[in-house]
Design a protein around this motif. Structure first.
Motif, PDB file in Angstrom:
ATOM      1  N   TYR A 180       0.826  -1.204   0.000  1.00  0.00           N
ATOM      2  CA  TYR A 180       0.000   0.000   0.000  1.00  0.00           C
ATOM      3  C   TYR A 180       0.869   1.266   0.000  1.00  0.00           C
ATOM      4  O   TYR A 180       0.574   2.240   0.702  1.00  0.00           O
ATOM      5  CB  TYR A 180      -0.933   0.027   1.211  1.00  0.00           C
ATOM      6  CG  TYR A 180      -1.936  -1.105   1.261  1.00  0.00           C
ATOM      7  CD1 TYR A 180      -2.523  -1.600   0.101  1.00  0.00           C
ATOM      8  CD2 TYR A 180      -2.321  -1.670   2.467  1.00  0.00           C
ATOM      9  CE1 TYR A 180      -3.442  -2.632   0.140  1.00  0.00           C
ATOM     10  CE2 TYR A 180      -3.246  -2.711   2.518  1.00  0.00           C
ATOM     11  CZ  TYR A 180      -3.803  -3.178   1.348  1.00  0.00           C
ATOM     12  OH  TYR A 180      -4.719  -4.208   1.399  1.00  0.00           O
ATOM     13  N   ASN A 300       0.792  -7.570  10.490  1.00  0.00           N
ATOM     14  CA  ASN A 300      -0.064  -6.813   9.589  1.00  0.00           C
ATOM     15  C   ASN A 300       0.366  -5.351   9.533  1.00  0.00           C
ATOM     16  O   ASN A 300       0.258  -4.632  10.530  1.00  0.00           O
ATOM     17  CB  ASN A 300      -1.524  -6.931  10.064  1.00  0.00           C
ATOM     18  CG  ASN A 300      -2.512  -6.351   9.079  1.00  0.00           C
ATOM     19  OD1 ASN A 300      -2.146  -5.714   8.099  1.00  0.00           O
ATOM     20  ND2 ASN A 300      -3.789  -6.581   9.339  1.00  0.00           N
ATOM     21  N   THR A 302      -1.153  -2.943   8.215  1.00  0.00           N
ATOM     22  CA  THR A 302      -2.305  -2.094   8.478  1.00  0.00           C
ATOM     23  C   THR A 302      -2.518  -1.898   9.969  1.00  0.00           C
ATOM     24  O   THR A 302      -3.115  -0.908  10.406  1.00  0.00           O
ATOM     25  CB  THR A 302      -3.572  -2.723   7.845  1.00  0.00           C
ATOM     26  OG1 THR A 302      -3.306  -3.012   6.465  1.00  0.00           O
ATOM     27  CG2 THR A 302      -4.754  -1.791   7.929  1.00  0.00           C
ATOM     28  N   ASP A 303      -2.022  -2.820  10.764  1.00  0.00           N
ATOM     29  CA  ASP A 303      -2.205  -2.796  12.221  1.00  0.00           C
ATOM     30  C   ASP A 303      -0.955  -2.286  12.944  1.00  0.00           C
ATOM     31  O   ASP A 303      -0.880  -2.335  14.171  1.00  0.00           O
ATOM     32  CB  ASP A 303      -2.542  -4.222  12.698  1.00  0.00           C
ATOM     33  CG  ASP A 303      -3.096  -4.258  14.115  1.00  0.00           C
ATOM     34  OD1 ASP A 303      -3.773  -3.289  14.524  1.00  0.00           O
ATOM     35  OD2 ASP A 303      -2.858  -5.257  14.811  1.00  0.00           O
ATOM     36  N   SER A 521       0.776  -6.945   4.233  1.00  0.00           N
ATOM     37  CA  SER A 521      -0.456  -6.171   4.222  1.00  0.00           C
ATOM     38  C   SER A 521      -1.625  -7.101   3.918  1.00  0.00           C
ATOM     39  O   SER A 521      -1.443  -8.297   3.690  1.00  0.00           O
ATOM     40  CB  SER A 521      -0.385  -5.070   3.155  1.00  0.00           C
ATOM     41  OG  SER A 521      -0.493  -5.643   1.863  1.00  0.00           O
ATOM     42  N   CYS A 522      -2.813  -6.548   3.884  1.00  0.00           N
ATOM     43  CA  CYS A 522      -3.991  -7.332   3.514  1.00  0.00           C
ATOM     44  C   CYS A 522      -4.088  -7.503   2.003  1.00  0.00           C
ATOM     45  O   CYS A 522      -5.002  -8.162   1.512  1.00  0.00           O
ATOM     46  CB  CYS A 522      -5.260  -6.652   4.027  1.00  0.00           C
ATOM     47  SG  CYS A 522      -5.372  -6.573   5.834  1.00  0.00           S
TER      48      CYS A 522
END
Length: 524
Positions: A180, A300, A302-303, A521-522
């Motif tokens: 991302y 993750n 994102t986390d 990432s996701c």
């Protein structure tokens, strides 16, 4: 390819989306939407699980046939298959996200094997569905291989999990921005066939509660009990039956998360739509394996800021997620106290399961709690493992080789990542080993029996992030041998396997910060 027998109760007994066209939309009053997989250019079998094939009644010739790749790549159906995508919602990172649904997963049907067992076959990466939102419904080889590998590895580790039958390359590329960071690139596409008795998750119930569709919520709960919890179906009182069901969900989830903590698994994205109603590990996205012990680690990206889904927080997040499920089913239960008792039972079951697993990992005959007892002993160990940057899997595995009467750090040498940090904790760790040795000797058990029990719960081989990434790198170059070798090792994670020592090695320095080996990432 031999025929599979299907009995598709989900689509037969629950309401369908009345709209047949496959376009993104809110779906109301329905548990699923009928949708066909989108064909791919050149489906080719890349890997398969012989154990799952056996469960389904398939032989190697079946799996290696051209028809298998065609069907499980999304280019055709077998007689009896009725593909659909499920409607559900969920809390993501603690916030209600509304309708989510199977955005790139399509269930082909429920296969009944020769033993009468029900197995749902689901393709992930098979194209867009009405729940795809802004996505293309596809998946890349990178994430598909990781899901295939970890699904099977977790089973052999003894952790409740969904399974994986096959990994099929599509012959097409999929554009993804892996980190991302504004650098998307085309990657090879793939479809993984996931297998489980049920893919119903917490979010399937949350979506109907959020919309006030209580009749549909009630219908889904009763269907789930009848199909997936038949041992509870005989209870004549509907409210009591639903409460007993929720209590069972809490208990299964508690045991599941205790297993995650035992082996060092971090799910990475414990949203309520990623929580199985059967207490299975589900939705292998940006998961990771703890290398150097760190309760605050999350795989993750994102986390990375809030670390909500960090390793040490997983038991608490599972409890929070169960609270959301309790809130969702309350409108058709209408009793607070039984739900609260079940939630309290989650904590009790998790704590007792976790302590029993830790007892076995430490080689103790029984658990003696308290700060001055084994709770304190484990807490001190965790602090030292984190401070000393010690590999979790290797430490616990080699602890069985330490002589409790005259402990040294020598059997544990390969578990240390940094000589400086080892030196900083060496004296305290030796003191801990002496205390642990005294506990072990006080049990009076035979050394061979103690070591055998420890080696049954402390895996030597786990699907470390860097090992999976090496398999991905080779597979993207057309070489599946690294995945095949890794999968074969992970079939016997608790056994010493001479000649395969490289698969048990701690994370190499080059993998410390490399994407895919440290954090993900996701994006998939």
């Amino acid at each position: 390819m031999r025929a599979l027998r299907f009995d598709n109760r989900f689509v037969r007994e629950l309401p369908a989306d009345p709209e047949a066209e496959n376009h993104v939309r809110p779906v109301h009053g329905a548990c699923y939407s009928r949708v066909m997989p989108t064909p791919v250019r050149a489906p080719r079998l890349l890997a398969w699980s012989r154990e799952v094939a056996h469960i389904l009644g398939l032989e190697e010739a079946d799996v290696r046939s051209a028809e298998f790749a065609r069907v499980f790549g999304g280019n055709g159906l077998l007689p009896g298959m009725e593909p659909y995508a499920a409607c559900y919602g969920g809390h993501q990172f603690g916030n209600w996200a509304g309708q989510l649904g199977d955005g790139r997963a399509i269930t082909l049907g429920e296969s009944i094997n020769a033993r009468g067992e029900r197995w749902e076959l689901q393709l992930k990466g098979a194209g867009p569905t009405p729940y795809s939102r802004f996505a293309d419904g596809r998946a890349v080889l990178r994430s598909s291989l990781r899901e295939f590998l970890c699904s099977e590895a977790m089973h052999h580790l003894g952790v409740p999990t969904t399974r994986a039958l096959s990994l099929v390359g599509t012959g097409e590329t999929v554009v993804r921005d892996m980190l991302y960071d504004g650098n998307p690139r085309p990657e090879p596409g793939a479809v993984v066939c996931r297998v489980a008795p049920s893919f119903i998750r917490f979010g399937n119930f949350e979506i109907f509660a959020s919309r006030g569709e209580e009749a549909l919520l009630e219908r889904l709960i009763d269907f789930t009990i009848a199909r997936d919890f038949p041992e509870l179906a005989a209870e004549p009182d509907a409210a009591a039956r639903r409460i007993r069901w929720f209590d069972e969900v809490c208990r299964r989830t508690a045991v599941l998360v205790a297993h995650w903590m035992r082996v060092g698994f971090v799910h990475g994205v414990m949203n309520t739509d990623n929580m199985s109603i059967l207490g299975l590990t589900i939705d292998y996205g940006p998961y990771g394996w703890v290398d150097d012990f760190d309760p605050d680690w999350t795989p993750n990206t994102t986390d990375a800021g809030g670390r909500r889904y960090r390793f040490g927080n997983q038991p608490f997040i599972a409890h929070w997620n169960l609270w959301q499920l309790a809130n969702a089913i309350y409108p058709v239960v209408r009793e607070v106290e039984p739900l609260e008792r079940a939630l309290a039972a989650y904590a009790d079951v998790h704590d007792s399961s976790y302590r029993d697993m830790m007892r076995a990992k430490l080689g103790l005959a029984e658990w003696r709690g308290g700060e001055e007892g084994d709770d304190g002993l484990l807490e001190r160990l965790h602090r030292l493992l984190a401070a000393g940057e010690v590999d979790m899997s290797l430490f616990f595995r080699r602890l069985a080789d330490v002589d409790p009467a005259a402990p040294t750090l020598e059997p544990l040498a390969e578990a240390f990542y940094d000589p400086t940090r080892r030196a900083a904790v060496e004296a305290e760790l030796l003191a801990w080993l002496r205390a642990h040795g005294a506990r072990v000797l006080g049990d009076g058990r035979l050394a061979a029996a103690r070591r055998a029990e420890m080696n049954r719960v402390n895996p030597l081989y786990v699907p470390r992030n860097y090992l999976a990434q090496q398999a991905i790198d080779a597979a993207e170059g057309g070489d599946m041998s690294e995945l095949e070798a890794l999968l074969e090792v992970l079939r016997r994670p608790y056994d010493e396997q001479p000649g395969r020592e490289r698969f048990a090695a701690r994370r190499p320095d080059w993998a410390r910060d490399r994407p895919g080996c440290s954090m993900l990432s996701c994006s998939s």
